[in-house]
Design an enzyme around this catalytic site. Structure first.
Site, mmCIF file in Angstrom:
data_model
loop_
_atom_site.group_PDB
_atom_site.id
_atom_site.type_symbol
_atom_site.label_atom_id
_atom_site.label_comp_id
_atom_site.label_asym_id
_atom_site.label_seq_id
_atom_site.Cartn_x
_atom_site.Cartn_y
_atom_site.Cartn_z
ATOM 1 N N VAL A 9 0.812 -1.239 -0.035
ATOM 2 C CA VAL A 9 0.142 0.139 -0.044
ATOM 3 C C VAL A 9 0.871 1.305 -0.059
ATOM 4 C CG1 VAL A 9 -1.752 1.205 1.268
ATOM 5 C CG2 VAL A 9 -1.854 -1.395 1.095
ATOM 6 N N ASP A 10 1.042 1.758 -1.180
ATOM 7 C CA ASP A 10 1.797 3.084 -1.331
ATOM 8 C C ASP A 10 0.908 4.192 -1.094
ATOM 9 O OD1 ASP A 10 3.646 1.049 -1.979
ATOM 10 O OD2 ASP A 10 4.502 2.071 -3.827
#
Length: 242
Positions: A9-10
């Site tokens: 999850v960026d």
């Protein structure tokens, strides 16, 4: 098989995104980071890879959101992005994250990273992002835009300083869905006793299975981003294939 998959999850400006080759400005948004994190947990993830890209690019912080994500999950989280000193490291660990990855500071502050590795042990991993420049693997810092030195020299130093885990990214592969750089990952693993996490380029279940074949060489996990968000396969399918 104990090969571990870490869905990524960026985060940019509070939104889950993916970049192309790590370049600022190439963001494609995928909505709520918490929703994404919960989805990966639901599909069977045992670890989550959470990246604060604003902190990595020195343009802000998503710390409160990171803390919220960790609090809402029952699985292990590793945090990365902008961890460059004692204050930011303690802040990251205070979220309850199981592991914190350090990139730029491991390249630019050798004495500090040695102290941190001695103090926190395997709660710390080092992010090694590289580009092949004129036939030589060069490490990249500051959001992958600055040169951090020769890969093999950096590895040798960090190995001697006690690093137990490297997250290795071929920047040219990241976010491209073009397949991981297996040769690079195996070469890095052969050069260190530390565990290696493969990052960048995974696009198919075959990619995942090929990486898992080298678990006995020290490549014990892989980070998957765009392939999951683009629906190339589900995390559940990948875990079942292993």
């Amino acid at each position: 098989m104990t090969f571990t998959l870490l869905p990524a999850v960026d985060v940019v400006d509070g939104q889950a995104v993916r970049l192309d080759q790590g370049e600022a400005g190439t963001e494609k948004s995928y909505g709520s980071p918490i929703a994404a994190a919960l989805k990966w947990q639901e599909q069977g993830a045992s670890w989550l890879h959470f990246v604060d890209l604003d902190a990595a690019f020195n343009r802000g912080s998503n710390h409160e959101l990171m803390a919220e994500v960790v609090k809402n999950l029952d699985i292990n989280v590793e945090l990365t992005g902008g961890i460059r000193d004692d204050a930011s490291l303690k802040r990251a660990l205070a979220t309850g994250a199981r592991r914190v990855n350090i990139g730029t500071a491991a390249l630019e502050k050798p004495e500090w990273i040695e102290k941190v590795l001695g103090e926190y042990g395997d709660a710390i991993a080092v992010d090694i992002a590289v580009r092949n420049i004129d036939g030589q693997w060069r490490t990249r810092g500051n959001g992958w835009v600055s040169d951090g030195g020769d890969l093999w020299e950096v590895l040798e130093r960090l190995d001697s300083q006690g690093c137990t885990r490297f997250v290795v990214t071929d920047v040219s592969k990241d976010g491209t869905l073009s397949g991981p750089n297996i040769d690079l990952l195996r070469d890095v693993s052969a050069a260190t006793d530390a565990k290696v996490v493969a990052s960048g380029g995974i696009s198919t279940l075959e990619d995942v299975l090929e990486l898992a074949r080298y678990e006995d060489e020290g490549i014990d996990s892989a980070i998957i981003g765009k392939a999951l968000y683009e629906g190339r396969f589900t995390l559940k399918e990948a875990l079942a294939a292993l």
